[in-house]
Design a protein around this motif. Structure first.
Motif, PDB file in Angstrom:
ATOM      1  N   PRO A   1       0.352   1.373 -11.508  1.00  0.00           N
ATOM      2  CA  PRO A   1       0.652   0.915 -10.149  1.00  0.00           C
ATOM      3  C   PRO A   1      -0.144  -0.311  -9.730  1.00  0.00           C
ATOM      4  O   PRO A   1       0.394  -1.204  -9.058  1.00  0.00           O
ATOM      5  N   ALA A   2      -1.425  -0.406 -10.118  1.00  0.00           N
ATOM      6  CA  ALA A   2      -2.261  -1.541  -9.684  1.00  0.00           C
ATOM      7  C   ALA A   2      -1.708  -2.855 -10.212  1.00  0.00           C
ATOM      8  O   ALA A   2      -1.611  -3.849  -9.469  1.00  0.00           O
TER       9      ALA A   2
ATOM     10  N   VAL B   1       2.618   1.498  -3.660  1.00  0.00           N
ATOM     11  CA  VAL B   1       1.786   1.924  -4.782  1.00  0.00           C
ATOM     12  C   VAL B   1       1.730   3.448  -4.886  1.00  0.00           C
ATOM     13  O   VAL B   1       1.565   4.008  -5.971  1.00  0.00           O
TER      14      VAL B   1
ATOM     15  N   ILE C   1       1.704  -3.793  -8.471  1.00  0.00           N
ATOM     16  CA  ILE C   1       1.516  -4.356  -7.137  1.00  0.00           C
ATOM     17  C   ILE C   1       0.896  -5.747  -7.211  1.00  0.00           C
ATOM     18  O   ILE C   1       1.288  -6.668  -6.474  1.00  0.00           O
TER      19      ILE C   1
ATOM     20  N   ASP D   1       0.830  -1.203   0.000  1.00  0.00           N
ATOM     21  CA  ASP D   1       0.000   0.000   0.000  1.00  0.00           C
ATOM     22  C   ASP D   1       0.868   1.258   0.000  1.00  0.00           C
ATOM     23  O   ASP D   1       0.521   2.257  -0.633  1.00  0.00           O
TER      24      ASP D   1
END
Length: 336
Positions: A256-257, A235, A260, A232
């Motif tokens: 970013p999603a 990101v 990760i 978290d």
């Protein structure tokens, strides 16, 4: 007898002069390494080609007429050495340069060891901090994005672009090196620029110097997030259009999603303390050298070199090189 003695002494004098020349020419080794790296995209190849350049220079020293500087003469030899070595070779890409779309982070990872991948180059530890403009210029010319884009050019186009744009040679001088007319050199340069505009990523913000306080803070947050395995926090460090790739795996990941998701799905067993990092720089960019804990020995072993493209908006690109032989080239230990 006298004649034989004279010839022997003369040969010794010539040999001594050649050795003295070679010793003096060593001061150009680092910039010749960067030149060969721009041409090849490989640190390993560049080191071999610099050695070949000095060998050729030593053998042909008696034909050096002094019409140009020793530095210029060495660049000519290095360029032709690179062109010969690149004849018939395929370009060195990054995964994002293979032409495919961004990958699904939940799909299987595919290693492609048959591909000669682009490699990073460590920054020069002996750069003169008193001349920041020279440092900035030399670093900009070896940034990963540029080296990757150069790989889309033919070797001759690459040579022309580097000699004209980076070294600021005149078109006629470049023509002498590659055996082309001034008009042909200008044509090659024009086509090279057009191709670079097509493949080079466009950014609306500037890269951040790896020595800047902003870079130090961003790298510290990046390392802390990984070491704590806090995705978290991680990101938040990437730009919206950030790219992640890790040769020899042929996929690349956008946003970013997905970055990760890739880490969580393919490295689910990782936890706080499993990863440790050392900091360095490469290609004028910050580097986080990752050591992964071996559960059998409890020792952190060399795993990846993360080369970050850090911008004012955040981390825009990470290439995680998985070739652990690079750790030795960077002067990094194999274990922590």
């Amino acid at each position: 007898m006298r004649k034989l003695l004279f010839v022997t002494v003369l040969a010794l004098d010539e040999g001594g002069a050649k050795d003295a020349f070679l010793a003096d020419a060593q001061k150009y080794r680092r910039e010749l390494l960067a030149h060969c790296y721009r041409m090849t995209g490989s640190l390993h190849d560049a080191e071999d080609l610099v050695q070949e350049t000095y060998l050729r220079a030593w053998k042909s020293y008696d034909r050096f007429e002094g019409k140009s500087s020793v530095r210029t003469w060495l660049y000519r030899i290095a360029t032709n050495t690179c062109l010969t070595a690149l004849d018939g070779r395929k370009r060195r890409p990054l995964p994002s340069g293979l032409g495919g779309p961004s990958a699904d982070p939940y799909a299987d990872l595919t290693e492609r060891h048959e591909i000669a991948w682009l490699e990073p180059i460590p920054d020069d530890p002996h750069e003169d901090p008193a001349d920041p403009s020279v440092i900035a210029e030399s670093r900009e010319s070896v940034r990963l994005a540029l080296i990757a884009a150069l790989q889309h050019l033919s070797p001759r186009q690459r040579a022309v672009l580097v000699l004209r744009e980076v070294l600021q040679w005149k078109a006629a001088e470049v023509g002498e090196v590659i055996g082309a007319s001034t008009a042909a050199v200008n044509s090659l340069l024009q086509r090279a620029r057009a191709q670079l505009d097509e493949v080079a990523p466009s950014r609306d913000d500037q890269p951040v110097s790896p020595e800047s306080p902003q870079a130090a803070e961003a790298l510290a947050k990046y390392i802390a997030a990984f070491e704590d395995y806090d995705m978290d926090r991680l990101v938040e460090l990437f730009t919206a259009d950030a790219v992640w790739e890790m040769p020899p795996f042929d996929g690349w990941y956008s946003g970013p999603a997905d970055i990760i998701a890739l880490s969580k799905y393919h490295c689910p067993a990782a936890g706080a303390g499993d990863m440790r990092f050392l900091r360095t720089t490469a290609n004028g960019q910050p580097v986080a050298a990752l050591y992964m804990r071996n559960p059998e020995t409890n020792v952190h072993e060399a795993f990846q070199l993360h080369v970050l493209d850090l911008r004012t908006r955040g981390i825009a690109h990470v290439v995680a090189f998985m070739d652990v032989s690079l750790f030795r080239k960077f002067g990094l230990p194999e274990t922590l």
